[in-house]
Scaffold this motif. Structure first.
Motif, PDB file in Angstrom:
ATOM      1  N   SER A  16      22.360 -35.469  18.181  1.00  0.00           N
ATOM      2  CA  SER A  16      22.600 -37.050  18.113  1.00  0.00           C
ATOM      3  C   SER A  16      23.503 -36.627  19.052  1.00  0.00           C
ATOM      4  CB  SER A  16      22.692 -37.299  16.702  1.00  0.00           C
ATOM      5  OG  SER A  16      23.644 -36.744  15.980  1.00  0.00           O
ATOM      6  N   GLN A  17      24.188 -35.453  19.102  1.00  0.00           N
ATOM      7  CA  GLN A  17      25.555 -35.236  19.863  1.00  0.00           C
ATOM      8  C   GLN A  17      25.540 -34.694  21.144  1.00  0.00           C
ATOM      9  OE1 GLN A  17      28.157 -32.345  17.408  1.00  0.00           O
ATOM     10  NE2 GLN A  17      27.567 -32.960  15.481  1.00  0.00           N
ATOM     11  N   GLN A  22      21.068 -34.134  28.162  1.00  0.00           N
ATOM     12  CA  GLN A  22      21.362 -32.353  27.998  1.00  0.00           C
ATOM     13  C   GLN A  22      19.988 -32.068  27.692  1.00  0.00           C
ATOM     14  OE1 GLN A  22      24.929 -33.649  25.772  1.00  0.00           O
ATOM     15  NE2 GLN A  22      25.619 -31.981  27.098  1.00  0.00           N
ATOM     16  N   LEU A  23      19.545 -32.429  26.387  1.00  0.00           N
ATOM     17  CA  LEU A  23      18.311 -32.740  25.337  1.00  0.00           C
ATOM     18  C   LEU A  23      16.779 -32.566  26.578  1.00  0.00           C
ATOM     19  CD1 LEU A  23      18.649 -35.344  22.225  1.00  0.00           C
ATOM     20  CD2 LEU A  23      19.543 -33.230  22.338  1.00  0.00           C
ATOM     21  N   LEU A  56      17.484 -38.704  15.077  1.00  0.00           N
ATOM     22  CA  LEU A  56      18.261 -37.164  16.085  1.00  0.00           C
ATOM     23  C   LEU A  56      19.045 -36.718  15.398  1.00  0.00           C
ATOM     24  CD1 LEU A  56      18.606 -38.390  19.582  1.00  0.00           C
ATOM     25  CD2 LEU A  56      17.186 -36.776  18.855  1.00  0.00           C
ATOM     26  N   ASP A  57      19.701 -37.153  13.978  1.00  0.00           N
ATOM     27  CA  ASP A  57      21.029 -37.007  13.200  1.00  0.00           C
ATOM     28  C   ASP A  57      19.960 -35.907  12.908  1.00  0.00           C
ATOM     29  OD1 ASP A  57      22.374 -38.675  14.017  1.00  0.00           O
ATOM     30  OD2 ASP A  57      22.186 -40.598  12.215  1.00  0.00           O
ATOM     31  N   HIS A  58      18.725 -35.768  12.652  1.00  0.00           N
ATOM     32  CA  HIS A  58      17.897 -34.862  11.825  1.00  0.00           C
ATOM     33  C   HIS A  58      16.933 -34.180  12.795  1.00  0.00           C
ATOM     34  CE1 HIS A  58      19.423 -37.694   8.532  1.00  0.00           C
ATOM     35  NE2 HIS A  58      19.392 -36.654   7.211  1.00  0.00           N
ATOM     36  N   GLY A  70      17.829 -23.198  22.100  1.00  0.00           N
ATOM     37  CA  GLY A  70      16.317 -24.014  21.384  1.00  0.00           C
ATOM     38  C   GLY A  70      16.807 -25.347  21.150  1.00  0.00           C
ATOM     39  N   VAL A  71      15.705 -26.063  21.010  1.00  0.00           N
ATOM     40  CA  VAL A  71      15.958 -27.572  20.614  1.00  0.00           C
ATOM     41  C   VAL A  71      14.614 -27.903  19.698  1.00  0.00           C
ATOM     42  CG1 VAL A  71      14.265 -28.903  22.061  1.00  0.00           C
ATOM     43  CG2 VAL A  71      16.081 -30.422  21.086  1.00  0.00           C
TER      44      VAL A  71
END
Length: 288
Positions: A16-17, A22-23, A56-58, A70-71
């Protein structure tokens, strides 16, 4: 908040940041050499997050200094969670970022009181498969991704008493008695989707069933179906004949049809082809 792993200076930052741009760029970097790359654009990723209730916070991005490694994302629904969009940039693999991401999503799901964590891994992706096994996931079945290209002439619809269903009636059907479906095919996914419609029909011998689908501009997708009475192959063949006679020029792609689904032969009869397979894996909460 970020989670730091001092042993290798990798830290995990909530997704979430970061911006969707970007994601998206990071995700595409992680998939350039995948067996099935499935690239995203910004609009598609935003829609994906909405459709599949991604929190997105988690969800997390792995970073080392200012470099994004990575994501991994976490879908969250009532007492269920789903690990998705996991990827590590090829040049930074084998340093533990993937394992850290998955373990952090498991911890996040546990903190949200999820009784079940689900994921899918492309069949023959051995490194990811082995990682998930080590982290407590177990195989529950194989899932098929099928495609049917457009046809120049529509099929003849099978003779039946057929009824078109609007969105409201379609969503009522998918919300009842279908068992535990893959995340992409659960009732919430269809509720979150736009342009959802359905077909319900009865054949002369009393066989009956229904099909719910999403119609996009150039594509039919997101199928849910059930035979209420009679032979599933016959009912599915009838439903598909009515669907494709109505939309002969649309491409069709459906995801995560369970390998043992009794309707499956009808799809092959109607010209569907297998694109690839996934292995579905579950991890139950420790108390379960």
């Amino acid at each position: 908040m970020s989670l730091t792993h001092a042993d290798d200076s990798i830290r995990l930052v909530p997704a979430s940041q970061f911006t969707i741009e970007q994601l998206t760029a990071l995700y595409n970097k992680t998939r350039v050499d995948y067996m099935v790359p499935m690239p995203m654009n910004v609009a598609r990723l935003a829609d994906y997050i909405r459709l599949y209730d991604v929190d997105l916070d988690h969800s997390f991005v792995a970073m080392q200094g200012e470099e994004m490694l990575g994501v991994a994302m976490l879908g969250v629904r009532h007492q269920r969670a789903w690990i998705t969009r996991l990827g590590v940039v090829p040049t930074t693999r084998r340093h533990g970022a993937g394992k850290m991401l998955v373990k952090s999503l498991i911890d996040a799901a546990d903190s949200l009181s999820s009784h079940l964590i689900m994921l899918e891994v492309i069949k023959n992706n051995a490194p990811a498969h082995q990682l998930f096994l080590k982290l407590g996931f177990r195989e529950t079945g194989e899932l098929l991704v099928l495609r049917r290209p457009p046809r120049t002439s529509p099929p003849d619809p099978m003779v039946a008493d057929a009824q078109r269903l609007d969105r409201t009636d379609s969503l009522v059907l998918v919300g009842h008695d279908r068992g535990m479906q893959p995340w992409t095919n659960q009732s919430e996914s269809l509720t979150n989707a736009q342009e959802v419609s359905g077909i319900r029909l009865t054949l002369a011998d009393g066989s009956r069933g229904w099909l719910v689908y999403q119609r996009q501009k150039f594509l039919l997708t997101r199928f849910a179906f059930k035979t209420e009475h009679g032979d599933p192959v016959t009912v599915a063949r009838a439903l598909l004949s009515h669907l494709h006679s109505q939309y002969p020029r649309l491409d069709t792609q459906i995801e995560n049809i369970q390998m043992g689904d009794p309707h499956l032969p009808a799809f092959y009869d109607m010209g569907y082809m297998e694109s690839f397979r996934r292995v579905e894996m579950w991890r139950l909460a420790k108390s379960d």
